[in-house]
Design a protein around this motif. Structure first.
Motif, PDB file in Angstrom:
ATOM      1  N   PRO A 124       0.774  -1.173  -0.077  1.00 27.70           N
ATOM      2  CA  PRO A 124       0.026   0.101   0.017  1.00 27.70           C
ATOM      3  C   PRO A 124       0.666   1.114  -0.178  1.00 27.70           C
ATOM      4  CG  PRO A 124       0.069  -1.074   2.206  1.00 27.70           C
ATOM      5  CD  PRO A 124       0.818  -1.781   1.274  1.00 27.70           C
ATOM      6  N   SER A 125       0.365   2.257  -0.645  1.00 30.67           N
ATOM      7  CA  SER A 125       1.218   3.476  -0.867  1.00 30.67           C
ATOM      8  C   SER A 125       1.488   4.195   0.431  1.00 30.67           C
ATOM      9  CB  SER A 125       0.419   4.486  -1.869  1.00 30.67           C
ATOM     10  OG  SER A 125      -0.710   4.811  -1.335  1.00 30.67           O
ATOM     11  N   GLU A 126       0.689   3.948   1.484  1.00 31.78           N
ATOM     12  CA  GLU A 126       0.875   4.699   2.772  1.00 31.78           C
ATOM     13  C   GLU A 126       2.180   4.177   3.546  1.00 31.78           C
ATOM     14  OE1 GLU A 126      -2.169   2.486   2.745  1.00 31.78           O
ATOM     15  OE2 GLU A 126      -2.973   4.131   1.860  1.00 31.78           O
ATOM     16  N   LYS A 127       2.653   2.875   2.974  1.00 33.27           N
ATOM     17  CA  LYS A 127       4.117   2.584   3.707  1.00 33.27           C
ATOM     18  C   LYS A 127       5.219   2.793   2.739  1.00 33.27           C
ATOM     19  CE  LYS A 127       2.033  -1.314   6.213  1.00 33.27           C
ATOM     20  NZ  LYS A 127       2.078  -2.914   6.446  1.00 33.27           N
ATOM     21  N   ALA A 128       4.764   3.454   1.568  1.00 32.96           N
ATOM     22  CA  ALA A 128       6.023   3.803   0.447  1.00 32.96           C
ATOM     23  C   ALA A 128       7.199   4.440   1.064  1.00 32.96           C
ATOM     24  CB  ALA A 128       5.357   4.504  -0.622  1.00 32.96           C
ATOM     25  N   GLU A 129       7.014   5.592   1.747  1.00 32.13           N
ATOM     26  CA  GLU A 129       8.091   6.152   2.060  1.00 32.13           C
ATOM     27  C   GLU A 129       9.233   5.419   3.097  1.00 32.13           C
ATOM     28  OE1 GLU A 129       9.414   9.116   1.492  1.00 32.13           O
ATOM     29  OE2 GLU A 129       7.842   9.505  -0.103  1.00 32.13           O
ATOM     30  N   GLU A 130       8.361   4.523   4.210  1.00 34.97           N
ATOM     31  CA  GLU A 130       8.973   3.820   5.032  1.00 34.97           C
ATOM     32  C   GLU A 130       9.728   2.762   4.434  1.00 34.97           C
ATOM     33  OE1 GLU A 130       7.748   0.567   8.365  1.00 34.97           O
ATOM     34  OE2 GLU A 130       6.367   2.200   7.897  1.00 34.97           O
ATOM     35  N   LEU A 131       9.191   2.163   3.415  1.00 35.56           N
ATOM     36  CA  LEU A 131       9.840   0.887   2.627  1.00 35.56           C
ATOM     37  C   LEU A 131      10.939   1.549   1.741  1.00 35.56           C
ATOM     38  CD1 LEU A 131       7.030  -1.402   1.701  1.00 35.56           C
ATOM     39  CD2 LEU A 131       8.803  -1.950   2.779  1.00 35.56           C
ATOM     40  N   LEU A 132      10.741   2.631   1.222  1.00 35.57           N
ATOM     41  CA  LEU A 132      12.118   3.280   0.509  1.00 35.57           C
ATOM     42  C   LEU A 132      12.918   3.591   1.379  1.00 35.57           C
ATOM     43  CD1 LEU A 132      12.566   4.121  -2.536  1.00 35.57           C
ATOM     44  CD2 LEU A 132      11.838   6.374  -1.717  1.00 35.57           C
ATOM     45  N   GLU A 133      12.908   4.185   2.514  1.00 39.13           N
ATOM     46  CA  GLU A 133      14.005   4.269   3.416  1.00 39.13           C
ATOM     47  C   GLU A 133      14.888   2.993   3.673  1.00 39.13           C
ATOM     48  OE1 GLU A 133      13.080   6.419   6.963  1.00 39.13           O
ATOM     49  OE2 GLU A 133      11.915   8.106   5.879  1.00 39.13           O
ATOM     50  N   ASN A 134      13.944   1.938   4.106  1.00 38.57           N
ATOM     51  CA  ASN A 134      14.482   0.829   4.311  1.00 38.57           C
ATOM     52  C   ASN A 134      15.536  -0.031   2.969  1.00 38.57           C
ATOM     53  OD1 ASN A 134      15.138  -1.623   5.483  1.00 38.57           O
ATOM     54  ND2 ASN A 134      12.867  -2.746   5.531  1.00 38.57           N
ATOM     55  N   ILE A 135      14.870   0.109   1.821  1.00 38.68           N
ATOM     56  CA  ILE A 135      15.289  -0.499   0.674  1.00 38.68           C
ATOM     57  C   ILE A 135      16.616   0.391   0.345  1.00 38.68           C
ATOM     58  CG2 ILE A 135      15.188  -0.329  -1.902  1.00 38.68           C
ATOM     59  CD1 ILE A 135      12.155  -0.948  -1.354  1.00 38.68           C
ATOM     60  N   ASN A 136      16.621   1.822   0.516  1.00 41.76           N
ATOM     61  CA  ASN A 136      17.905   2.465   0.385  1.00 41.76           C
ATOM     62  C   ASN A 136      19.027   2.336   1.407  1.00 41.76           C
ATOM     63  OD1 ASN A 136      17.287   4.017  -1.799  1.00 41.76           O
ATOM     64  ND2 ASN A 136      16.163   5.621  -0.949  1.00 41.76           N
ATOM     65  N   GLY A 137      18.520   1.766   2.587  1.00 39.38           N
ATOM     66  CA  GLY A 137      19.397   1.587   3.712  1.00 39.38           C
ATOM     67  C   GLY A 137      20.054   0.204   3.408  1.00 39.38           C
ATOM     68  N   ASN A 138      19.480  -0.706   2.497  1.00 33.86           N
ATOM     69  CA  ASN A 138      19.888  -1.915   2.273  1.00 33.86           C
ATOM     70  C   ASN A 138      20.235  -2.115   0.880  1.00 33.86           C
ATOM     71  OD1 ASN A 138      19.411  -2.993   4.890  1.00 33.86           O
ATOM     72  ND2 ASN A 138      17.121  -3.223   4.328  1.00 33.86           N
ATOM     73  N   ASP A 139      20.813  -1.021   0.179  1.00 34.49           N
ATOM     74  CA  ASP A 139      21.282  -0.975  -1.237  1.00 34.49           C
ATOM     75  C   ASP A 139      22.445  -1.820  -1.334  1.00 34.49           C
ATOM     76  OD1 ASP A 139      22.815   0.930  -0.046  1.00 34.49           O
ATOM     77  OD2 ASP A 139      22.638   2.111  -2.022  1.00 34.49           O
ATOM     78  N   ARG A 140      23.337  -1.846  -0.600  1.00 35.11           N
ATOM     79  CA  ARG A 140      24.368  -2.744  -0.546  1.00 35.11           C
ATOM     80  C   ARG A 140      24.166  -4.288  -0.647  1.00 35.11           C
ATOM     81  NH1 ARG A 140      29.862  -0.293   1.689  1.00 35.11           N
ATOM     82  NH2 ARG A 140      29.252   2.113   1.173  1.00 35.11           N
ATOM     83  N   THR A 141      23.308  -4.736   0.217  1.00 35.91           N
ATOM     84  CA  THR A 141      22.790  -5.931   0.214  1.00 35.91           C
ATOM     85  C   THR A 141      22.047  -6.334  -1.281  1.00 35.91           C
ATOM     86  OG1 THR A 141      22.347  -5.942   2.617  1.00 35.91           O
ATOM     87  CG2 THR A 141      21.503  -7.797   1.416  1.00 35.91           C
ATOM     88  N   ILE A 142      21.445  -5.316  -1.590  1.00 31.90           N
ATOM     89  CA  ILE A 142      20.423  -5.702  -2.650  1.00 31.90           C
ATOM     90  C   ILE A 142      21.309  -5.705  -3.746  1.00 31.90           C
ATOM     91  CG2 ILE A 142      18.876  -4.701  -4.547  1.00 31.90           C
ATOM     92  CD1 ILE A 142      17.331  -3.369  -1.578  1.00 31.90           C
ATOM     93  N   ARG A 143      22.355  -4.978  -4.015  1.00 29.89           N
ATOM     94  CA  ARG A 143      23.438  -4.938  -5.323  1.00 29.89           C
ATOM     95  C   ARG A 143      24.203  -6.067  -5.143  1.00 29.89           C
ATOM     96  NH1 ARG A 143      28.240  -0.606  -5.873  1.00 29.89           N
ATOM     97  NH2 ARG A 143      28.797  -1.209  -8.102  1.00 29.89           N
TER      98      ARG A 143
END
Length: 111
Positions: free
Chosen positions: A55-74
């Motif tokens: 849901p779009s209400e959690k978008a900002e929170e999830l984006l911060e989480n994703i950006n925090g884990n960008d090295r793991t994702i990479r």
């Protein structure tokens, strides 16, 4: 010629990032992250991925989480495309709010 290669690599990265997010969000009930578009720089060093989060209400929170884990994702992306690409590009994530924008226009046209 270069643009064709960029598009092909962008599609590959979009597909693999989608699979990574799909496997990660399976653990979280009621959350869906999809990669709507990927763009890659001409030197293939930066990949900009646009995410649609439901849901779009959690978008900002999830984006911060994703950006925090960008090295793991990479790192995970590197394991998947390591045989096809010499270098795994730096990842940048943004929210794709085009669906919300379309929904808002529909509401304005109806009302």
């Amino acid at each position: 010629m270069q643009e064709t290669r960029q598009n092909r690599i962008a599609r590959l990265l979009q597909k693999e990032l989608s699979l990574i997010f799909q496997s990660q969000t399976r653990l979280m009930n009621g959350v869906m992250v999809s990669v709507t578009r990927c763009r890659i720089s001409p030197d293939l060093s930066i990949c900009t991925a646009y995410l649609s989060i439901f849901p779009s209400e959690k978008a900002e929170e999830l984006l911060e989480n994703i950006n925090g884990n960008d090295r793991t994702i990479r790192f995970e992306l590197g394991k998947r495309v390591g045989k096809q690409l010499r270098f795994v590009p730096e990842l940048r994530f943004f929210i794709d709010d085009s669906l919300d924008y379309i929904e808002r226009i529909d509401e304005l046209l109806k009302g």
